[in-house]
Motif scaffolding. Structure first.
Motif, PDB file in Angstrom:
ATOM      1  N   ILE A 102      36.689  47.372  45.552  1.00 31.69           N
ATOM      2  CA  ILE A 102      37.349  46.291  46.279  1.00 31.69           C
ATOM      3  C   ILE A 102      36.596  44.968  46.216  1.00 31.69           C
ATOM      4  O   ILE A 102      37.031  43.988  46.805  1.00 31.69           O
ATOM      5  N   ASN A 103      35.471  44.931  45.533  1.00 30.94           N
ATOM      6  CA  ASN A 103      34.896  43.593  45.383  1.00 30.94           C
ATOM      7  C   ASN A 103      34.145  43.331  44.095  1.00 30.94           C
ATOM      8  O   ASN A 103      33.394  42.367  44.027  1.00 30.94           O
ATOM      9  N   ASN A 104      34.348  44.167  43.101  1.00 26.61           N
ATOM     10  CA  ASN A 104      33.674  43.837  41.845  1.00 26.61           C
ATOM     11  C   ASN A 104      34.274  44.595  40.670  1.00 26.61           C
ATOM     12  O   ASN A 104      35.265  45.300  40.817  1.00 26.61           O
TER      13      ASN A 104
ATOM     14  N   PHE B  73      39.154  50.436  36.064  1.00 35.04           N
ATOM     15  CA  PHE B  73      39.993  49.253  35.854  1.00 35.04           C
ATOM     16  C   PHE B  73      41.361  49.716  35.368  1.00 35.04           C
ATOM     17  O   PHE B  73      41.473  50.430  34.375  1.00 35.04           O
ATOM     18  N   CYS B  74      42.389  49.305  36.091  1.00 39.31           N
ATOM     19  CA  CYS B  74      43.727  49.802  35.786  1.00 39.31           C
ATOM     20  C   CYS B  74      44.468  48.856  34.830  1.00 39.31           C
ATOM     21  O   CYS B  74      44.567  47.655  35.076  1.00 39.31           O
TER      22      CYS B  74
ATOM     23  N   ARG C 187      46.007  34.523  44.037  1.00 40.80           N
ATOM     24  CA  ARG C 187      44.757  35.022  44.616  1.00 40.80           C
ATOM     25  C   ARG C 187      44.750  36.542  44.626  1.00 40.80           C
ATOM     26  O   ARG C 187      45.775  37.169  44.860  1.00 40.80           O
ATOM     27  N   ARG C 188      43.579  37.083  44.415  1.00 44.83           N
ATOM     28  CA  ARG C 188      43.335  38.518  44.556  1.00 44.83           C
ATOM     29  C   ARG C 188      44.206  39.407  43.678  1.00 44.83           C
ATOM     30  O   ARG C 188      44.443  40.558  43.986  1.00 44.83           O
ATOM     31  N   ILE C 189      44.688  38.842  42.586  1.00 44.55           N
ATOM     32  CA  ILE C 189      45.537  39.643  41.696  1.00 44.55           C
ATOM     33  C   ILE C 189      44.679  40.295  40.608  1.00 44.55           C
ATOM     34  O   ILE C 189      45.106  41.226  39.936  1.00 44.55           O
ATOM     35  N   GLY C 190      43.453  39.756  40.431  1.00 48.28           N
ATOM     36  CA  GLY C 190      42.550  40.362  39.449  1.00 48.28           C
ATOM     37  C   GLY C 190      42.124  39.451  38.311  1.00 48.28           C
ATOM     38  O   GLY C 190      41.858  39.920  37.206  1.00 48.28           O
ATOM     39  N   LYS C 191      42.020  38.159  38.573  1.00 46.33           N
ATOM     40  CA  LYS C 191      41.600  37.209  37.532  1.00 46.33           C
ATOM     41  C   LYS C 191      40.151  37.463  37.129  1.00 46.33           C
ATOM     42  O   LYS C 191      39.835  37.617  35.949  1.00 46.33           O
ATOM     43  N   THR C 192      39.287  37.475  38.134  1.00 50.04           N
ATOM     44  CA  THR C 192      37.856  37.624  37.858  1.00 50.04           C
ATOM     45  C   THR C 192      37.575  38.983  37.210  1.00 50.04           C
ATOM     46  O   THR C 192      36.823  39.069  36.231  1.00 50.04           O
ATOM     47  N   ALA C 193      38.211  40.015  37.737  1.00 52.52           N
ATOM     48  CA  ALA C 193      37.993  41.358  37.171  1.00 52.52           C
ATOM     49  C   ALA C 193      38.449  41.406  35.710  1.00 52.52           C
ATOM     50  O   ALA C 193      37.808  42.049  34.874  1.00 52.52           O
TER      51      ALA C 193
ATOM     52  N   GLN D  61      44.088  48.228  45.996  1.00 51.56           N
ATOM     53  CA  GLN D  61      42.737  48.791  45.895  1.00 51.56           C
ATOM     54  C   GLN D  61      42.176  49.085  47.282  1.00 51.56           C
ATOM     55  O   GLN D  61      41.590  50.131  47.532  1.00 51.56           O
TER      56      GLN D  61
HETATM   57  N1  ATP Z   1      42.979  46.008  36.861  1.00 46.89           N
HETATM   58  C1  ATP Z   1      42.336  46.368  37.969  1.00 46.89           C
HETATM   59  N2  ATP Z   1      42.146  47.668  38.291  1.00 46.89           N
HETATM   60  C2  ATP Z   1      41.504  48.022  39.418  1.00 46.89           C
HETATM   61  N3  ATP Z   1      41.014  47.147  40.308  1.00 46.89           N
HETATM   62  C3  ATP Z   1      41.147  45.850  40.032  1.00 46.89           C
HETATM   63  C4  ATP Z   1      41.809  45.381  38.860  1.00 46.89           C
HETATM   64  N4  ATP Z   1      41.809  44.034  38.877  1.00 46.89           N
HETATM   65  C5  ATP Z   1      41.163  43.683  40.001  1.00 46.89           C
HETATM   66  N5  ATP Z   1      40.769  44.751  40.696  1.00 46.89           N
HETATM   67  C6  ATP Z   1      40.088  44.760  41.983  1.00 46.89           C
HETATM   68  O1  ATP Z   1      40.867  43.971  42.881  1.00 46.89           O
HETATM   69  C7  ATP Z   1      40.059  43.092  43.628  1.00 46.89           C
HETATM   70  C8  ATP Z   1      40.513  41.660  43.425  1.00 46.89           C
HETATM   71  O2  ATP Z   1      40.269  41.297  42.080  1.00 46.89           O
HETATM   72  P1  ATP Z   1      39.599  39.919  41.656  1.00 46.89           P
HETATM   73  O3  ATP Z   1      38.504  39.561  42.555  1.00 46.89           O
HETATM   74  O4  ATP Z   1      39.341  40.018  40.210  1.00 46.89           O
HETATM   75  O5  ATP Z   1      40.844  38.973  41.911  1.00 46.89           O
HETATM   76  P2  ATP Z   1      40.921  37.398  41.754  1.00 46.89           P
HETATM   77  O6  ATP Z   1      42.296  37.122  41.268  1.00 46.89           O
HETATM   78  O7  ATP Z   1      39.781  36.884  40.978  1.00 46.89           O
HETATM   79  O8  ATP Z   1      40.786  36.992  43.290  1.00 46.89           O
HETATM   80  P3  ATP Z   1      40.384  35.553  43.942  1.00 46.89           P
HETATM   81  O9  ATP Z   1      41.601  34.713  43.850  1.00 46.89           O
HETATM   82  O10 ATP Z   1      40.046  35.908  45.360  1.00 46.89           O
HETATM   83  O11 ATP Z   1      39.229  35.030  43.157  1.00 46.89           O
HETATM   84  C9  ATP Z   1      38.633  43.328  43.161  1.00 46.89           C
HETATM   85  O12 ATP Z   1      37.995  44.103  44.113  1.00 46.89           O
HETATM   86  C10 ATP Z   1      38.727  44.116  41.886  1.00 46.89           C
HETATM   87  O13 ATP Z   1      37.735  45.103  41.851  1.00 46.89           O
END
Ligand code: ATP
Ligand code: MG
Length: 372
Positions: free
Chosen positions: A6-8, A15-16, A41-47, A256
């Protein structure tokens, strides 16, 4: 270990999906094309960026990651960049040594991060004019080293808030001279990212390729969830998985987080009740944050937020029916409140699709408002 992060980012195992997006990014990197993408936001850009960098580890390519969310001006940006280069090329390596040599006149200061103990580099310069020269200088240095470098700049929209109004132009100008250094720009503010990349009058216009990052495919997510429970010898009902994805609308972070909580419930078999109890626990834990929101917005905005929560997706927020069903007053009031809620990122406007709609950004807040 709880397999629902949930945070990295850890590794491909946790990773899905994201196969198409990953392939697109890798293709752009290999063809030395710059990429820019906006996503919720929080959709998974950084991941996603972390995942792509993980896959590139074996390649002869150096990846540099920069999150500029906390930067306030060009000086901060330049220091972050210098520090990221320093971290990517430690002084033990030839390139690292040459880098320190190249920036000697900028009097680099190395300190140890108080929390992590890792060395941090910053430059002892203060004038804007110096930074205007330094940023291109750092990039040109990298370019001259004959290694392919990819720099990901996360929360890139932040540059629009800098007091210096020419950062885009400076960056774009130097980018055009670079042969070995390429970029991934990513951001979560739709309006600002749009302004930077889609405005014909601005430097970045039509200069990058896009990656379309939406929700993870529901079937893929369902398979992912099932396999992680089963790998840990936990039985999970198909209905329970469906319920989780319904409750979170398949939005990555919320899914998640909910899976994480359900996994932590340590039951032998996950049923729909397990899911509801876990959601309830999350909502209770977050409750004081939600009450704080209430103090930060007007009562009209709160009422509208509640109406949007109940409807989940609102295509026509000014329709008579919507106004009347939720006792929202005039469409002028709703318009003002809606704009404020979008600005505050409590509500998200899904545009760029056939039937645009509004929804509450935070899926847990949405559920909480529904139950209240
Ligand atoms: N494809 C994936 N499979 C599993 N978990 C994921 C996946 N992508 C992201 N996550 C998880 O979901 C959470 C949010 O992802 P992430 O921080 O990458 O989103 P973000 O779009 O960068 O958010 P923000 O807008 O807050 O920067 C993270 O804890 C990450 O571990
Ligand atoms: Mg992020």
């Amino acid at each position: 270990m709880n397999p629902f992060l949930i945070n990295n980012y850890k590794s491909p195992k946790y990773f899905c999906d994201r196969k198409t997006e990953t392939a697109d990014l890798l293709k752009n990197i290999k063809s030395k094309t710059d990429t820019a993408f906006f996503a919720q936001r929080r959709i998974g850009k950084t991941a996603l960026i972390r995942h792509v960098f993980y896959l590139l580890k074996k390649e002869k390519l150096v990846s540099i990651y920069l999150d500029i969310y906390a930067t306030l001006d060009l000086g901060d940006f330049t220091n972050q960049l210098a520090n990221a280069i320093y971290t990517a090329f430690p002084p033990k390596q030839t390139v690292g040594r040459r880098f320190l040599e190249a920036i000697k006149s900028l009097r680099p200061i190395i300190t140890l991060d108080e929390i992590t103990g890792t060395p941090q580099l910053s430059l002892d310069i203060t004038k804007t004019a110096q930074f205007e020269r330094t940023m291109p200088q750092l990039l040109k240095f990298l370019d001259s080293e004959n290694v392919q470098v990819i720099i990901a700049i996360d929360e890139f929209q932040q540059i629009l808030t800098y007091p210096e109004k020419n950062v885009e132009a400076i960056l774009r100008t130097v980018m055009q001279t670079l042969k070995n250094v390429h970029f991934i720009f990513c951001g979560s503010n739709q309006k600002m990212m749009h302004q930077i990349f889609n405005n014909a009058k601005r430097p970045f216009y039509a200069s990058t390729k896009n990656v379309n990052l939406q929700r993870i495919d529901r079937k893929e997510y369902s398979k992912f969830i099932k396999s992680h429970f089963q790998n840990n010898k936990i039985d999970i009902e198909a209905d329970a998985i469906e319920l989780m994805l319904d409750l979170t609308d398949c939005h990555t972070y919320y899914t998640q987080r909910l899976c994480h909580e359900v996994f932590d419930a340590k039951v032998e078999k996950v049923v729909t009740d397990t899911v509801l109890q876990s959601l309830n626990k999350i909502l209770t834990d977050n409750e004081n944050i939600y009450f704080q929101y209430r103090n930060l917005i007007t009562s009209n905005q709160w009422k509208l937020l509640k109406a949007l929560s109940i409807e989940e997706k609102v295509f026509q927020p000014y329709s008579k029916k919507f106004l009347k069903d939720h006792d929202l007053g005039s469409s002028a009031i709703v318009k003002r409140s809606l704009e404020a809620l979008v600005e505050k990122e409590l509500v998200y406007y899904h545009s760029g699709i056939e039937e645009p709609y509004y929804e509450v950004y935070d899926k847990f807040l949405m559920r909480w408002m529904q139950y209240k």
